[in-house]
Design an enzyme around this catalytic site. Structure first.
Site, PDB file in Angstrom:
ATOM      1  N   ASN A  11       0.867  -1.174   0.000  1.00  0.00           N
ATOM      2  CA  ASN A  11       0.000   0.000   0.000  1.00  0.00           C
ATOM      3  C   ASN A  11       0.907   1.229   0.000  1.00  0.00           C
ATOM      4  OD1 ASN A  11      -1.844   2.015   0.432  1.00  0.00           O
ATOM      5  ND2 ASN A  11      -2.449   1.365   2.492  1.00  0.00           N
ATOM      6  N   LYS A  13       0.112   4.248  -0.416  1.00  0.00           N
ATOM      7  CA  LYS A  13      -0.571   5.453   0.098  1.00  0.00           C
ATOM      8  C   LYS A  13      -0.283   6.650  -0.825  1.00  0.00           C
ATOM      9  CE  LYS A  13      -0.338   3.349   4.592  1.00  0.00           C
ATOM     10  NZ  LYS A  13      -0.295   3.466   6.032  1.00  0.00           N
ATOM     11  N   HIS A 104      -9.688   1.012   4.664  1.00  0.00           N
ATOM     12  CA  HIS A 104      -8.428   1.287   5.376  1.00  0.00           C
ATOM     13  C   HIS A 104      -8.700   2.294   6.503  1.00  0.00           C
ATOM     14  CE1 HIS A 104      -4.378   2.638   6.269  1.00  0.00           C
ATOM     15  NE2 HIS A 104      -3.960   1.514   5.700  1.00  0.00           N
ATOM     16  N   GLU A 106      -7.154   4.765   7.515  1.00  0.00           N
ATOM     17  CA  GLU A 106      -6.950   6.181   7.170  1.00  0.00           C
ATOM     18  C   GLU A 106      -8.162   6.739   6.429  1.00  0.00           C
ATOM     19  OE1 GLU A 106      -3.144   5.604   5.277  1.00  0.00           O
ATOM     20  OE2 GLU A 106      -2.297   5.082   7.221  1.00  0.00           O
ATOM     21  N   GLU A 180      -5.634  -4.992  10.422  1.00  0.00           N
ATOM     22  CA  GLU A 180      -4.639  -3.951  10.659  1.00  0.00           C
ATOM     23  C   GLU A 180      -4.994  -3.179  11.931  1.00  0.00           C
ATOM     24  OE1 GLU A 180      -2.446  -2.609   6.915  1.00  0.00           O
ATOM     25  OE2 GLU A 180      -4.323  -1.542   6.926  1.00  0.00           O
ATOM     26  N   GLY A 186       2.201   2.263  10.820  1.00  0.00           N
ATOM     27  CA  GLY A 186       3.213   3.317  10.730  1.00  0.00           C
ATOM     28  C   GLY A 186       3.866   3.678  12.051  1.00  0.00           C
ATOM     29  N   SER A 221       3.009  -2.064  10.480  1.00  0.00           N
ATOM     30  CA  SER A 221       4.444  -2.141  10.804  1.00  0.00           C
ATOM     31  C   SER A 221       5.086  -3.468  10.426  1.00  0.00           C
ATOM     32  CB  SER A 221       4.678  -1.807  12.282  1.00  0.00           C
ATOM     33  OG  SER A 221       4.353  -0.465  12.545  1.00  0.00           O
TER      34      SER A 221
HETATM   35  P1  PGA Z   1       2.599   0.340   7.661  1.00  0.00           P
HETATM   36  O1  PGA Z   1       1.174   0.586   6.992  1.00  0.00           O
HETATM   37  O2  PGA Z   1       3.144  -0.939   7.088  1.00  0.00           O
HETATM   38  O3  PGA Z   1       3.420   1.543   7.281  1.00  0.00           O
HETATM   39  O4  PGA Z   1       2.401   0.226   9.126  1.00  0.00           O
HETATM   40  C1  PGA Z   1       0.310  -0.487   6.739  1.00  0.00           C
HETATM   41  C2  PGA Z   1      -0.972   0.001   6.136  1.00  0.00           C
HETATM   42  O5  PGA Z   1      -1.451   1.087   6.486  1.00  0.00           O
HETATM   43  O6  PGA Z   1      -1.589  -0.682   5.294  1.00  0.00           O
END
Ligand code: PGA
Length: 263
Positions: A11, A13, A104, A106, A180, A186, A221
């Site tokens: 992803n 983003k 997601h 976000e 997730e 992140g 992460s």
């Molecule tokens: P990350 O993000 O691996 O940077 O923690 C995962 C995601 O949001 O799908």
């Protein structure tokens, strides 16, 4: 040994910031994958931002090892029309995109996407043959107050609307669940391996009660170091990777961690 071919999904983003970086990331990734046998590789998907989908598609023309996913789509019931700033499932399908990330955290957090909105997006995706990567996860405070299971159950409830399409062996729609934990995205923090195993078992049971058969990937992460341990958890059918997918060598190591696990 996993029952199904695992998934390793990037992803990206709102990254990278320019086209040159996209091309450089792609070329280092495809170079590293050049000698790998497609038969033992996991299902690999890249999810660039909309604006980079076409160039990534073109750059991957001769690479069958990597598929393409979108990060979002329009929830309105329309293939085209007056929806400024939106991209329809139909347009994605036409471009050769095979999957889409929906739900997601976000999108839920910054764009107020709720269950009603997500149902419409999933519906559009399925109607156009897109595999839905449906993200679910609890926040830190929900985790700390041991609400993880109830939160996930509430998020999974919307799949009832698609039960007929998703019922085992119906082959009418394709779904990947991405667990997730919001607090792991992140942050460099992750639940313990035991916690991940137990949440995946819970999700698996929820899906079974709906007679839905779908792989369950972990996200939050994931990196080159922890991927191998994650790959050993029985009900972890792959990973959804944010930050580490922007570094070709790291993402390649994550692919390798899931590479040998096919039937
Ligand atoms: P990350 O993000 O691996 O940077 O923690 C995962 C995601 O949001 O799908």
């Amino acid at each position: 040994m996993k029952q199904t071919k695992p998934w390793v999904i990037a992803n990206w983003k709102m990254n990278p910031v320019n086209q040159a970086e996209v091309l450089s990331l792609l070329s280092s990734l495809t170079n590293q994958l050049a000698d790998d046998d497609i038969a033992i590789l996991p299902n690999i998907l890249l999810s660039p931002s909309f604006i980079h989908l076409t160039m990534v598609k073109d750059a991957l023309k001769t690479c069958e090892k990597i598929g393409l996913s979108a990060q979002n789509l329009c929830g309105e019931n329309a293939d085209k029309g007056a929806f400024t700033g939106e991209i329809s499932a139909s347009q994605l399908q036409d471009l050769g995109v095979e999957a889409v990330i929906i739900g997601h955290s976000e999108r839920r957090q910054y764009f107020a996407e709720d269950n009603a909105c997500l149902v419409k997006k999933i519906d559009n995706a399925f109607k156009h043959g897109l595999t839905v990567i449906f993200c679910i996860g609890e926040t830190k405070s929900q985790y700390e107050s041991q609400q993880t299971q109830s939160v996930l159950a509430e998020q999974l409830v919307i799949l009832q609307s698609f039960q007929q399409k998703l019922v085992k062996d119906s082959n009418q729609a394709k779904l990947v669940i991405a667990y997730e934990p919001v607090w792991a995205i992140g942050t460099g923090l992750t639940p313990t391996l035991d916690e991940i195993a137990s949440v995946h078992t819970f999700i698996h049971e929820q899906l079974q009660s709906l007679q839905i058969d779908a792989p369950i990937v972990y996200g939050g992460s994931v990196n080159a170091k922890n991927a191998s341990d994650l790959s050993k958890i029985e009900l972890v059918d792959g990973v959804l990777v944010g930050g580490a997918s922007l570094v070709a060598t790291d993402f390649y190591q994550i692919i390798q961690a899931f590479g040998g696990s096919t039937v």
